[in-house]
Enzyme design. Structure first.
Site, PDB file in Angstrom:
ATOM      1  CE1 TYR A 185     -12.463  15.910  25.431  1.00  0.00           C
ATOM      2  CE2 TYR A 185     -13.564  14.958  23.215  1.00  0.00           C
ATOM      3  CZ  TYR A 185     -13.306  14.663  24.828  1.00  0.00           C
ATOM      4  OH  TYR A 185     -14.502  13.856  25.310  1.00  0.00           O
ATOM      5  CE1 TYR A 230     -18.738  12.373  23.379  1.00  0.00           C
ATOM      6  CE2 TYR A 230     -17.544  14.163  23.041  1.00  0.00           C
ATOM      7  CZ  TYR A 230     -17.812  13.379  23.827  1.00  0.00           C
ATOM      8  OH  TYR A 230     -16.486  12.607  24.311  1.00  0.00           O
ATOM      9  CG  HIS A 259      -7.601  -4.983   7.080  1.00  0.00           C
ATOM     10  ND1 HIS A 259      -6.410  -6.552   6.471  1.00  0.00           N
ATOM     11  CD2 HIS A 259      -6.959  -4.354   6.758  1.00  0.00           C
ATOM     12  CE1 HIS A 259      -6.582  -6.409   5.401  1.00  0.00           C
ATOM     13  NE2 HIS A 259      -6.142  -4.443   5.450  1.00  0.00           N
ATOM     14  CG  HIS A 268      -4.696   0.128   6.095  1.00  0.00           C
ATOM     15  ND1 HIS A 268      -5.837   0.134   6.183  1.00  0.00           N
ATOM     16  CD2 HIS A 268      -3.878  -1.101   5.321  1.00  0.00           C
ATOM     17  CE1 HIS A 268      -6.270  -1.310   5.370  1.00  0.00           C
ATOM     18  NE2 HIS A 268      -4.927  -1.545   4.816  1.00  0.00           N
ATOM     19  CD  GLU A 328      -3.167  -1.774  -0.253  1.00  0.00           C
ATOM     20  OE1 GLU A 328      -2.956  -0.680  -0.633  1.00  0.00           O
ATOM     21  OE2 GLU A 328      -3.560  -2.339   0.525  1.00  0.00           O
TER      22      GLU A 328
HETATM   23  P1  13P Z   1       1.378  -5.424   3.454  1.00  0.00           P
HETATM   24  O1  13P Z   1       1.757  -6.315   4.343  1.00  0.00           O
HETATM   25  O2  13P Z   1       1.997  -5.538   1.722  1.00  0.00           O
HETATM   26  O3  13P Z   1       1.317  -3.892   3.782  1.00  0.00           O
HETATM   27  O4  13P Z   1      -0.501  -5.529   3.199  1.00  0.00           O
HETATM   28  C1  13P Z   1      -0.919  -6.096   3.965  1.00  0.00           C
HETATM   29  C2  13P Z   1      -2.292  -5.219   4.186  1.00  0.00           C
HETATM   30  O5  13P Z   1      -3.264  -4.533   5.116  1.00  0.00           O
HETATM   31  C3  13P Z   1      -2.837  -4.638   2.362  1.00  0.00           C
HETATM   32  O6  13P Z   1      -3.830  -3.420   2.757  1.00  0.00           O
END
Ligand code: 13P
Length: 226
Positions: free
Chosen positions: A209, A112, A93, A91, A72
């Site tokens: 905040y 809020y 999940h 990033h 990414e």
């Molecule tokens: P990478 O290990 O290449 O960072 O990929 C993990 C990921 O979450 C792809 O969206």
């Protein structure tokens, strides 16, 4: 902060992502502005096995030194390049945020704290294949005037001035997502008005905040004892 210290703190942040439960396995990636470019996690390396030297140095042209960068790297580069208000892109999940993203649900102002992302909603981007320029383009659009977004059928992105801020925000986005998922079976919750959210966001900015120590005089509710 020195390059060495930044690398160490990035590895620690990655491990915290797993320890706090907002990420698992080799999902997720992290970048931080550094010199003329940025440092980014390598692709597909479990955080427990990662050491500071594994972090990859990239420039804004997309050339790199060291291991193969996260798949990414494009959205990390594009966000860091276009958003001079932040220095860190996280990033992950996280489960509840990704649950909402699987249904392409924006998070409305049902609570809020939605205001911490900087607006009246936390947007969910369109779906695009991981690792593509198309994903970077839809992510940038969803992040317009915001510090966080959901990625359609994928996960979430949180931004910060520091590693701590980005980790804090990602955890808050996950908590809000969990609250929203849990509130929904009782019916679509009432939404705070734009006027109230403007007041909330204004108050959050005035009080810094959730963003660490407040600048002196920014808290209009209490005064420190002399
Ligand atoms: P990478 O290990 O290449 O960072 O990929 C993990 C990921 O979450 C792809 O969206």
């Amino acid at each position: 902060m020195s390059n060495t210290e930044l690398r160490e703190r990035m590895v620690a942040t990655c491990r915290q992502m797993n320890a706090t439960g907002i990420n698992q396995g080799t999902a997720g990636n992290l970048s931080a502005r550094c010199g003329d470019g940025f440092l980014i996690t390598p692709s597909s390396l479990p955080y427990d096995d990662m050491c500071p030297d594994d972090l990859v140095e990239m420039d804004f042209e997309g050339t790199y030194a060291g291991r193969v960068p996260s798949s990414e790297w494009r959205f990390h580069r594009d966000i860091l390049q276009s958003r001079t208000d932040i220095d860190v892109v996280l990033h992950c999940h996280s489960v509840y945020a990704t649950t909402l993203a699987c249904h392409h649900r924006n998070i409305p102002a049902f609570h809020y704290m939605v205001g911490i992302a900087g607006g009246t909603t936390i947007r969910c981007s369109d779906y695009a294949t991981f690792g593509t320029q198309e994903l970077s383009d839809v992510a940038l659009r969803a992040l317009e005037d915001r510090l966080a977004c959901l990625l359609g059928q994928h996960g979430q992105i949180s931004l910060g001035r520091s590693l701590d801020q980005a980790l804090w925000l990602a955890t808050e986005i996950e908590t809000l997502s969990r609250l929203y998922v849990q509130a929904l079976p009782l019916g679509e919750p009432p939404i705070l008005s734009d006027e109230e959210m403007t007041r909330v966001i204004d108050q959050m900015q005035r009080m810094s905040y959730g963003n660490g120590p407040e600048p002196e005089g920014s808290n209009d509710v209490a005064r420190p004892r002399n």
